[in-house]
Write an enzyme that holds these catalytic residues in place. Structure first.
Site, short mmCIF file in Angstrom:
data_model
loop_
_atom_site.label_atom_id
_atom_site.label_comp_id
_atom_site.label_asym_id
_atom_site.label_seq_id
_atom_site.Cartn_x
_atom_site.Cartn_y
_atom_site.Cartn_z
N GLY A 255 0.83 -1.20 0.00
CA GLY A 255 0.00 0.00 0.00
C GLY A 255 0.86 1.24 0.00
O GLY A 255 2.01 1.23 -0.47
N SER A 256 0.33 2.31 0.59
CA SER A 256 1.01 3.61 0.50
C SER A 256 2.20 3.69 1.46
O SER A 256 2.27 2.97 2.46
CB SER A 256 0.02 4.72 0.83
OG SER A 256 -0.46 4.54 2.14
N VAL A 259 1.31 4.72 5.29
CA VAL A 259 0.81 3.63 6.14
C VAL A 259 1.93 2.62 6.40
O VAL A 259 2.10 2.13 7.53
CB VAL A 259 -0.43 2.97 5.50
CG1 VAL A 259 -0.90 1.78 6.34
CG2 VAL A 259 -1.57 3.97 5.35
N ALA A 260 2.74 2.36 5.38
CA ALA A 260 3.85 1.40 5.54
C ALA A 260 4.77 1.86 6.68
O ALA A 260 5.15 1.06 7.55
CB ALA A 260 4.65 1.29 4.24
N GLU A 274 5.77 -3.74 0.32
CA GLU A 274 5.62 -3.41 -1.10
C GLU A 274 4.90 -2.08 -1.08
O GLU A 274 3.67 -2.04 -0.96
CB GLU A 274 4.70 -4.42 -1.80
CG GLU A 274 5.26 -5.79 -2.00
CD GLU A 274 5.85 -5.98 -3.39
OE1 GLU A 274 6.13 -4.97 -4.07
OE2 GLU A 274 6.03 -7.13 -3.78
N CYS A 311 0.71 0.19 -8.94
CA CYS A 311 1.91 0.69 -8.24
C CYS A 311 3.05 0.81 -9.23
O CYS A 311 3.98 1.58 -9.03
CB CYS A 311 2.28 -0.27 -7.13
SG CYS A 311 2.27 -1.95 -7.71
#
Ligand code: NAD
Length: 518
Positions: A255-256, A259-260, A274, A311
């Site tokens: 994800g973004s 948030v990662a 990822e 992505c």
């Protein structure tokens, strides 16, 4: 749905595109399907804004945390325990692939994906095909081969050292909306293959696709207790991760980057990521008129398929001045042919029109920048306002602006049909490299050139995890036949191939046998 599909699936996507899917998404807890107590009210039909699926808005997650104790840290299986599970999972893959080979099952997933993540038939079919080939790849003995060990002779008789691939135990997978089938399916299976027991959360806008895949996997022999599946808001999942303390032994997040990075803290670093792509392509100096139609076509595909919500989408296109006059008009023409009715362009699920317009306007304030094409809202549609609906768009920016304070703005990932075009000359190749050095996301890249010295120069000085090079280079690809993932970050995850699975989902363990004789 025909009776055969009804035996497996509970949600019916074979309705007119403007009708709601009848159905309800469930959680899977300790092998049982559990209905939600409350449902999300904020997820309308992406094409007409009407009421849509019932997706649980799970707020009580203690049972999911408790279930993390089901699996010991040595996993559900490992090379010295329950080895028959490697074979069982190979058999599940064989059966799942067989069913996905049937046109009606493949068509079921194509339609279901398209209802929740509107993209063209070929894009949806591509996702189903990649997933099916992945299951084919890990049929038969290929799951056990993932856990291959090695041995070295010791220093004296009776001593031998062996390296094993060991599971982590209870793991967690958090997946985004854009590839509702492929991303969670490939990560789930990778986690299981290596002996882990996953708790899975998929973006609630699309989680119905994964829920139906789970039903198919269970139909094909996967023990339902091997995985838990939760439908909840992102922030609730964040709380769950935090509260589970050390019980989640590995969190794989897609994800973004914001948030990662938060989850990296919440999981105390036990994360494989990822994350966001700000993916670049360089058209090298060796312009060739015989290649320009292909190169322009590939660029259009990379930037705008799935409405730019990949992505791996081409975010920045460096165009050598030799290509400029030929390629830019072709890009304008190709973009103008994209139509909503074919879903070659469609709803943008995480950026609204006002966010897209604001970003465009900020870029257009940069000195020397100009709109190449697009920038307007799509017309004649009923996409709800919570989602974006913008034409394929490109903004040209001078290369020197990327070496100023405008860098952050210009290299912000727009998860929509949007790219930045940067012309450069022979004298400016070092500036291009300087820009590439500053880009923090290192997912995919393409060097469109058959000039081997130019290729070497760029390849040697960059780190993107998935880099294509040559006149046919692209930024978007097919993860089941090559590694896909970022590089240059010790937390990087991979997806799809044996190496990606082994690296992401298992740890090295060395056992040294030293039995004598004295
Ligand atoms: P996002 O980070 O908002 O959401 C991704 C997932 O995380 C969703 O399931 C969401 O519900 C969940 N989530 C959100 N907040 C959370 C929190 N606080 N705690 C736990 N979970 C949370 O991402 P998005 O904008 O929906 O997806 C697009 C992004 O994902 C883009 O940046 C794109 O480049 C990236 N992406 C990367 C890959 C890859 O392979 N590298 C693949 C697809 C998408």
């Amino acid at each position: 749905m025909n009776p055969k599909l009804q035996k497996i699936f509970t949600v019916d996507p074979f309705k007119e595109m403007n009708q709601s899917i009848p159905g309800e998404v469930c959680n899977l807890v300790k092998g049982k399907w559990v209905q939600g107590k409350t449902f999300r009210k904020d997820i309308p039909d992406p094409l007409n804004g009407e009421d849509f699926l019932n997706v649980p808005d799970t707020l009580e997650y203690n049972e999911f945390i408790d279930n993390l104790d089901i699996c010991p840290k040595s996993g559900l299986h490992n090379p010295l325990k329950n080895v028959e599970r490697y074979l069982m999972l190979g058999e599940v893959c064989t059966k799942t692939a067989e069913l996905l080979r049937e046109d009606e099952v493949a068509e079921y997933f194509v339609k279901l994906i398209q209802r929740v993540m509107p993209k063209s038939d070929s894009q949806c079919l591509g996702e189903v095909t990649v997933t099916r080939i992945f299951f084919e790849n890990f049929s038969g003995d290929n799951v056990r081969f993932l856990a291959r060990s090695f041995s070295n002779p010791g220093d004296h008789l009776g001593q031998e050292s062996s390296g094993y691939r060991w599971p982590f135990g209870s793991v967690c997978i958090i997946a985004p909306f854009n590839f509702p089938l492929e991303i969670p399916a490939l990560q789930l299976m990778g986690a299981l293959f290596m002996g882990n027991r996953p708790l899975v959360k998929v973006d609630s806008k699309v989680s119905v696709v994964f829920e139906q895949l789970l039903r198919l996997l269970i139909h094909c022999g996967l023990p339902a207790e091997d995985v838990d599946f939760i439908n909840c808001k992102g922030e609730v999942m964040g709380e769950l991760v935090k509260k589970s303390e050390n019980k989640i032994r590995l969190l794989q997040f897609t994800g973004s980057k914001e948030v990662a990075n938060q989850l990296a803290i919440d999981s105390k670093g036990k994360i494989r990521i990822e994350d966001a792509g700000f993916d670049w392509k360089i058209l090298g100096p060796d312009y060739d008129s015989e290649w320009s139609e292909y190169v322009a076509w590939q660029s259009d595909q990379d930037a705008y398929n799935a409405s730019g919500q990949k992505c791996s989408a081409q975010s920045m296109l460096f165009v050598h001045e030799n290509w400029e006059k030929d390629v830019i008009p072709r890009l304008v023409d190709l973009a103008s042919r994209r139509e909503l009715k074919d879903l070659d362009i469609g709803p943008v699920l995480t950026w609204s029109n006002s966010q897209l317009k604001d970003h465009l306007n900020s870029l257009l304030k940069i000195e020397g920048s100009k709109l190449l094409f697009g920038g307007e809202e799509l017309s004649g549609h009923s996409i709800p306002v919570v989602y974006g609906s913008i034409q394929p768009t490109a903004v040209q920016v001078p290369i020197q602006e990327l070496l100023t304070d405008n860098f952050e703005l210009i290299t912000k990932e727009v998860f929509g049909p949007f790219q930045v075009v940067v012309p450069y000359s022979d004298k400016e190749v070092d500036k291009v490299k300087e820009v590439l050095e500053r880009i923090t996301q290192n997912l995919t890249a393409a060097i469109v050139s058959n000039d081997t010295f130019f290729q070497q120069n760029i390849l040697a000085n960059t780190v993107n995890g998935t880099t294509y090079t040559g006149m046919k280079a692209r930024t978007t690809g097919a993860p089941q036949n090559h590694w896909f993932g970022p590089s240059g970050d010790p937390r990087s995850a991979g997806i799809g191939t044996p190496e990606a699975i082994i690296n992401t989902w298992s740890a090295h363990r060395e056992i040294i046998k030293d039995t004598g004789p004295q």
